[in-house]
Design a protein around this motif. Sequence first.
Motif, short mmCIF file in Angstrom:
data_model
loop_
_atom_site.label_atom_id
_atom_site.label_comp_id
_atom_site.label_asym_id
_atom_site.label_seq_id
_atom_site.Cartn_x
_atom_site.Cartn_y
_atom_site.Cartn_z
N GLY A 25 0.81 -1.21 0.00
CA GLY A 25 0.00 0.00 0.00
C GLY A 25 0.84 1.26 0.00
N VAL A 26 0.37 2.26 0.76
CA VAL A 26 1.04 3.56 0.77
C VAL A 26 2.30 3.56 1.60
CG1 VAL A 26 -0.83 5.09 0.21
CG2 VAL A 26 -0.65 4.22 2.50
N VAL A 268 21.01 -3.40 2.59
CA VAL A 268 19.92 -3.04 1.68
C VAL A 268 19.57 -1.57 1.91
CG1 VAL A 268 17.52 -3.43 1.05
CG2 VAL A 268 18.95 -5.36 1.68
N PRO A 269 19.60 -0.75 0.84
CA PRO A 269 19.25 0.66 0.97
C PRO A 269 17.81 0.92 0.58
CG PRO A 269 20.37 0.29 -1.08
CD PRO A 269 20.23 -1.06 -0.43
N ASN A 270 17.39 2.15 0.68
CA ASN A 270 16.06 2.60 0.27
C ASN A 270 14.91 1.71 0.73
OD1 ASN A 270 17.74 4.36 -1.18
ND2 ASN A 270 16.06 4.77 -2.57
N LEU A 271 14.86 1.52 2.01
CA LEU A 271 13.78 0.74 2.59
C LEU A 271 12.49 1.56 2.60
CD1 LEU A 271 15.68 -0.55 5.74
CD2 LEU A 271 15.14 -1.90 3.71
N THR A 272 11.37 0.85 2.54
CA THR A 272 10.10 1.52 2.79
C THR A 272 9.94 1.65 4.30
OG1 THR A 272 8.82 -0.52 2.97
CG2 THR A 272 9.12 0.39 0.75
N PRO A 273 9.10 2.57 4.78
CA PRO A 273 8.90 2.69 6.22
C PRO A 273 8.46 1.38 6.87
CG PRO A 273 8.02 4.62 5.12
CD PRO A 273 8.40 3.64 4.03
N ALA A 274 7.60 0.63 6.18
CA ALA A 274 7.14 -0.64 6.75
C ALA A 274 8.28 -1.64 6.85
CB ALA A 274 6.00 -1.21 5.90
N VAL A 341 2.61 8.33 2.61
CA VAL A 341 3.49 7.51 1.76
C VAL A 341 4.83 7.26 2.45
CG1 VAL A 341 4.72 7.39 -0.44
CG2 VAL A 341 2.40 8.34 -0.35
N PHE A 342 5.45 8.35 2.93
CA PHE A 342 6.75 8.20 3.59
C PHE A 342 6.63 7.95 5.09
CE2 PHE A 342 7.55 10.68 -0.27
CZ PHE A 342 8.59 9.94 -0.83
N GLN A 343 5.41 8.03 5.60
CA GLN A 343 5.13 7.77 7.01
C GLN A 343 6.05 8.54 7.95
OE1 GLN A 343 4.61 3.59 7.91
NE2 GLN A 343 3.41 3.24 6.07
N ASP A 415 6.42 5.69 -6.18
CA ASP A 415 5.78 6.19 -7.40
C ASP A 415 4.34 5.69 -7.50
OD1 ASP A 415 8.21 7.30 -7.99
OD2 ASP A 415 8.50 6.25 -9.89
N LYS A 416 4.16 4.42 -7.24
CA LYS A 416 2.82 3.83 -7.35
C LYS A 416 1.87 4.43 -6.32
CE LYS A 416 4.91 -0.48 -8.95
NZ LYS A 416 5.21 -1.89 -8.62
N ALA A 417 2.36 4.59 -5.09
CA ALA A 417 1.51 5.12 -4.03
C ALA A 417 1.14 6.58 -4.30
CB ALA A 417 2.23 5.00 -2.69
N VAL A 418 2.13 7.39 -4.69
CA VAL A 418 1.87 8.80 -4.98
C VAL A 418 0.96 8.91 -6.20
CG1 VAL A 418 2.90 11.00 -5.67
CG2 VAL A 418 4.03 9.58 -3.93
#
Length: 616
Positions: A25-26, A268-274, A341-343, A415-418
């Motif tokens: 999701g977001v 691992v870089p660029n993790l999502t907040p989750a 999105v970025f939480q 990108d998808k969430a935004v």
Amino acid sequence: MVMVTKVPPRPTPVRRALRPLLATGVAAGLAVGSLVVVPGTAQAEDEKSGGTTLTVAVSQSIDSLSPFLAQKLTSTSIHRLAYEYLTNYDPKDARTVPGLATAWTSSPDKLTWTYTIRKDSTWSDGQQATAEDAAWTFNKMMTDPDAATANGSFTANFAAVTAPDPQTLVIRLKKPQATMTALDVPIVPKHVWEKVTDFSKFNNDKTFPIVGNGPFVITDFKVDQYIKLKPNKKFWRGAPQFDELVFKYYKDGDAAVAALQKGEVSFVPNLTPAQAAALKTQKNIKVNDAPGRRFYALATNPGAKAQDGKTFGNGNKALLDPEVRKALFLAVDRTTLVDKVFQGHAVEGEGYIPPRFGSYFWKPETTQKRAYDPAGAEKVLDAAGYRKNAAGKRLGKDGRPLDLRILCHATDPNDKAVGKYLQEWWGKLGIGLKVECLDSVSDPWVKGDYDLAFDGWSVNPDPDYVLSIHTCGTLPATPKDSGATDNFICDKEFDGLYAQQAVEYDTAKRADLVKRMQSRLYDTGYMNIMAYPNALEAYRTDQIKSITTMPEAAGNLWGQDGYWSWWSAVPTDRAADSDGGSSTGVVIGIAAAVVVVVGLGVFLGLRRRSTADDRE
């Protein structure tokens, strides 16, 4: 604030990191070129070979292993490891420090610069690195347009480059140039590269090991699989401590995070907040959350054109109207994007330079700012003659429904969430939006076949490069060529300010000019900076005992300016052998406050149509 890990007592270091895991999701994280530092299928291989491997997970393809062509962040990060530049950036505060050059002086009129080239730098094939190598590199860029593809903006003002002796490099300029202590150009070995006949096609990916003089030597490469490097035992600062560095390609971020959890990769870089939240609870995994050096933007097609005056591409002509661009941006709620999105792991976007770089950071005045105002957006469109029909669809000047397309990176969950939010917000204006998610957006972008696109760059210690990609001179020569432009922007006022800052040595005056450039870019509406994402990344403490962030006090590991992170990394097992068996993971400083980088500059963002990951 937690204590910062110090580099072991070896000569100084710097550089970059990327993506990841199970978020849905977001709860998406910015997908910039990701490299995974993998100790192979790590520990099993290491036990067999008796060596240590650092494996970095990456989500962005290598565009070229030629330093003359590469523009994506993964590629340029690797070139930072394989080749020395004249100067480097201190990992503590990004001030200029020696690289291949140990010292530099300028003439009183600033038109002649003399660099002293170190005597203790050798190419990995045993030959001495000299001023002649640097002179040949720059001269090739000055005389061959193909060799100037990636970094030509640095040498466009050079009048002549000579090497009167092996330790002296002299650069004569046409006019003063403020970037002379920040020439981010890899210096290549003349005796290898002078054999290349066509710089437009030579990707430097057929013969290994690749000759270089950086801390690592590139030993193997498979497209969209991996790139392997070994320590350069002759490196003047001292060899890296891991026995091998591997950048392993992962198209899927969740797969990269799963590999980290299994110990198959080290970083691992660029993790999502989750993903970051889930990894914080995992044993032997350290999550780094620090102010980032990137911006995340919405770019509009300003009408793709070439320097010969010919237009091309199929961008929607409604976006040539500044009132349409203004309305679209008034209908973007940045606060919601940061929160949802970025939480919270980002700062609301405004100017082109992230707040981490205080001397160049710019904010619009209250009367200038385009705050979220959907009702105002409706009024702007109505006043400009874009009326709604009976079905509620906004009509263009041609009487047809106003429907737009946006290029989306398939590997970037942000990108998808935004995109979903934009469809909702702009839908209320009566404007349709098709989100076109592709594995590589390069082809349609270079051809001008888009209306809008998700964009973003990493910002380097000097702002020149990231500003240069919006000047008229970077447009392609003809529609068949691909220039260094980011988004086909060509604005005479912006160009005038760029020319002024390029020759301004007074740091305060130059900073003011850079801020005026950002103000102009903001007013044109071609770029909407939506957020400055944090660097969210993670590594295994049972594989990496210590590693240097940049800035050291609260900085990132992936995407640094320099080679400090991977050069400084100490393997946990090796550290245990040398310090009595401790396997404690490194503690990285993650101060919540934004670090202000002073001195010559701001980290220039680089990005060129790929995941949010691009250049220096």
